[in-house]
Design a protein around this motif. Structure first.
Motif, PDB file in Angstrom:
ATOM      1  N   ASN A 101      -0.815  -2.207   0.917  1.00  0.00           N
ATOM      2  CA  ASN A 101      -1.044  -1.131  -0.069  1.00  0.00           C
ATOM      3  C   ASN A 101      -0.479   0.204   0.416  1.00  0.00           C
ATOM      4  OD1 ASN A 101      -2.497  -2.900  -1.754  1.00  0.00           O
ATOM      5  ND2 ASN A 101      -4.423  -2.464  -0.682  1.00  0.00           N
ATOM      6  N   ARG A 201      -9.796 -10.537  -9.326  1.00  0.00           N
ATOM      7  CA  ARG A 201     -10.306  -9.227  -9.742  1.00  0.00           C
ATOM      8  C   ARG A 201     -11.669  -8.901  -9.149  1.00  0.00           C
ATOM      9  NH1 ARG A 201     -13.562  -9.912 -14.593  1.00  0.00           N
ATOM     10  NH2 ARG A 201     -13.710 -12.103 -15.151  1.00  0.00           N
ATOM     11  N   TRP A 234     -11.161   0.015  -6.744  1.00  0.00           N
ATOM     12  CA  TRP A 234     -10.506  -0.755  -7.792  1.00  0.00           C
ATOM     13  C   TRP A 234      -9.075  -0.250  -8.026  1.00  0.00           C
ATOM     14  CZ3 TRP A 234      -8.328   0.313 -12.567  1.00  0.00           C
ATOM     15  CH2 TRP A 234      -8.048  -0.798 -13.366  1.00  0.00           C
ATOM     16  N   LEU A 235      -8.905   1.058  -8.010  1.00  0.00           N
ATOM     17  CA  LEU A 235      -7.572   1.618  -8.239  1.00  0.00           C
ATOM     18  C   LEU A 235      -6.618   1.293  -7.100  1.00  0.00           C
ATOM     19  CD1 LEU A 235      -8.530   5.070  -9.783  1.00  0.00           C
ATOM     20  CD2 LEU A 235      -7.138   3.300 -10.887  1.00  0.00           C
ATOM     21  N   TRP A 237      -6.746  -1.422  -5.310  1.00  0.00           N
ATOM     22  CA  TRP A 237      -6.412  -2.836  -5.540  1.00  0.00           C
ATOM     23  C   TRP A 237      -5.450  -2.984  -6.708  1.00  0.00           C
ATOM     24  CZ3 TRP A 237      -7.750  -5.704  -9.973  1.00  0.00           C
ATOM     25  CH2 TRP A 237      -7.507  -7.082  -9.901  1.00  0.00           C
ATOM     26  N   ARG A 238      -5.689  -2.257  -7.779  1.00  0.00           N
ATOM     27  CA  ARG A 238      -4.872  -2.380  -8.988  1.00  0.00           C
ATOM     28  C   ARG A 238      -3.470  -1.796  -8.798  1.00  0.00           C
ATOM     29  NH1 ARG A 238      -3.775  -5.315 -13.379  1.00  0.00           N
ATOM     30  NH2 ARG A 238      -3.143  -4.071 -15.180  1.00  0.00           N
ATOM     31  N   LYS A 239      -3.410  -0.608  -8.202  1.00  0.00           N
ATOM     32  CA  LYS A 239      -2.128   0.093  -8.060  1.00  0.00           C
ATOM     33  C   LYS A 239      -1.431  -0.204  -6.743  1.00  0.00           C
ATOM     34  CE  LYS A 239      -2.651   2.279 -11.986  1.00  0.00           C
ATOM     35  NZ  LYS A 239      -1.777   1.966 -13.152  1.00  0.00           N
ATOM     36  N   LYS A 240      -2.144  -0.836  -5.794  1.00  0.00           N
ATOM     37  CA  LYS A 240      -1.600  -1.149  -4.474  1.00  0.00           C
ATOM     38  C   LYS A 240      -1.118   0.113  -3.749  1.00  0.00           C
ATOM     39  CE  LYS A 240      -0.318  -5.833  -5.873  1.00  0.00           C
ATOM     40  NZ  LYS A 240      -1.590  -6.363  -5.387  1.00  0.00           N
TER      41      LYS A 240
END
Length: 270
Positions: A101, A201, A234-235, A237-240
Motif C-alpha cells: 500500500n 472486504r 477501510w480507505l 484497503w480500498r485505495k491501497k
C-alpha cells in the motif's frame, strides 16, 4: 600481467523459514491474530513489571510509564521486525517488499483533503465518544488495576503536580504524539493488513478490531476506537494508499498531544 584482485561481492543472506512465512503475500488467520496482539501483551508486561514502578517511584504520572512501555515493547518489536524482514529480503535495511500500500495512487491534492477530513473525523468522534468510554469503564472495567485507569484519557495525569504533568507531556510528545502511531501504521496497515487477501472486504474490519484489542490497557475504549478508526483503515484497503492512515492517526495524535501540552503549559488545564 594483470594483478588486480577481483572485487568482493556482498555475501548473500541465507534463506530463513520464519522470514519466508512472514513475507508471504498471505498470512494465515491464526498467524495474523498473533502478530496483531503479541506487541500489545508485551507493552502491558513492560508497564506492569518495569515502567509503572519506576515512574511512580520518581513521582511522575502513569502516562509517562505507558510511554516508556511503548518505547521498549512497541517500537523495537514492530519496527525491528519490519527492518529485519527488509534485510532478509533486500540484503540491507529497507522496507521495500515488506510494506504494501505504498504506491501513492491518490493525487497530492486529494490525499491532503482526505487526510484533513479524517483528522477532523477522528478528533471530533473520539472526543464525542468519551462519555461512552466512561460508561463502559464504570460498568464493566473498574476491576482493572492500572494506575490512573478511567474513561477519560486525562485520568493517567490526574492528581499530579503541574510540573510533573508538563514534563511528562513534553517528554512524551514526539513519541506518543507521532513516532509510535507512525510505527503502528507501518506495521498494522502497511505490513499486516495487505496480507489478508483471503478475507476479502472483511480484512479492514478484522484489522481494525484486532488493532483495537491490541490496546489491552484500555479495553473500555474498544468500541469507540473501532468507530473512529475504521473509515481510514477501510480507505487504505480500498485505495491501497497507506498515506491515508498515516496522515490521520499520527496527524490526529500529534495535534491532540500538542494542544494538551500547550493547555497545561499555559494553565488552561491543571
Amino acid at each position: 600481467m594483470n594483478t588486480q584482485r577481483p572485487t568482493a561481492t556482498p555475501q548473500a543472506i541465507r534463506p530463513n523459514r520464519i522470514a519466508e512465512v512472514l513475507l508471504a503475500d498471505r498470512h494465515s488467520v491464526p498467524l495474523s491474530i498473533a502478530l496483531h496482539l503479541i506487541p500489545g501483551a508485551l507493552i502491558v508486561a513492560v508497564y506492569m513489571f518495569f515502567a509503572e514502578p519506576l515512574v511512580l517511584k520518581l513521582g511522575y504520572p502513569p502516562f509517562l510509564a505507558w510511554a516508556i512501555a511503548m518505547g521498549v515493547a512497541l517500537a523495537p518489536p514492530e519496527l525491528g521486525l519490519l527492518l529485519w524482514l527488509g534485510r532478509r529480503r533486500n540484503g540491507r535495511f529497507s522496507l521495500r517488499g515488506v510494506l504494501h500500500n505504498t504506491g501513492k495512487p491518490i493525487s497530492r491534492g486529494k490525499i491532503t483533503a482526505l487526510i484533513a477530513a479524517l483528522i477532523v473525523w477522528m478528533t471530533v468522534v473520539s472526543l464525542a465518544l468519551v462519555p461512552m468510554d466512561n460508561f463502559f469503564y464504570n460498568h464493566f472495567f473498574t476491576w482493572i488495576q492500572y494506575r490512573g485507569a478511567g474513561g477519560s484519557a486525562t485520568t493517567y495525569l490526574d492528581g499530579y503536580s503541574h510540573n510533573a504533568t508538563l514534563i511528562s507531556l513534553a517528554l512524551c510528545l514526539p513519541f506518543t504524539g507521532f513516532l509510535f502511531p507512525l510505527i503502528e501504521e507501518l506495521y498494522f496497515r502497511g505490513f499486516l493488513l495487505p496480507r489478508l487477501p483471503q478475507l476479502g472486504r472483511w480484512a479492514p474490519l478484522f484489522n481494525t478490531v484486532l488493532f483495537t484489542v491490541y490496546h489491552f490497557w484500555t479495553p473500555w475504549t474498544y468500541l469507540s476506537k473501532v468507530i473512529f478508526l475504521y473509515p481510514a483503515v477501510w480507505l487504505v484497503w480500498r485505495k491501497k494508499d497507506i498515506r491515508i492512515s498515516i496522515g490521520m492517526h499520527p496527524g490526529t495524535t500529534l495535534l491532540m498531544a500538542t494542544v494538551g501540552t500547550l493547555a497545561v503549559l499555559f494553565g488552561v488545564m491543571p
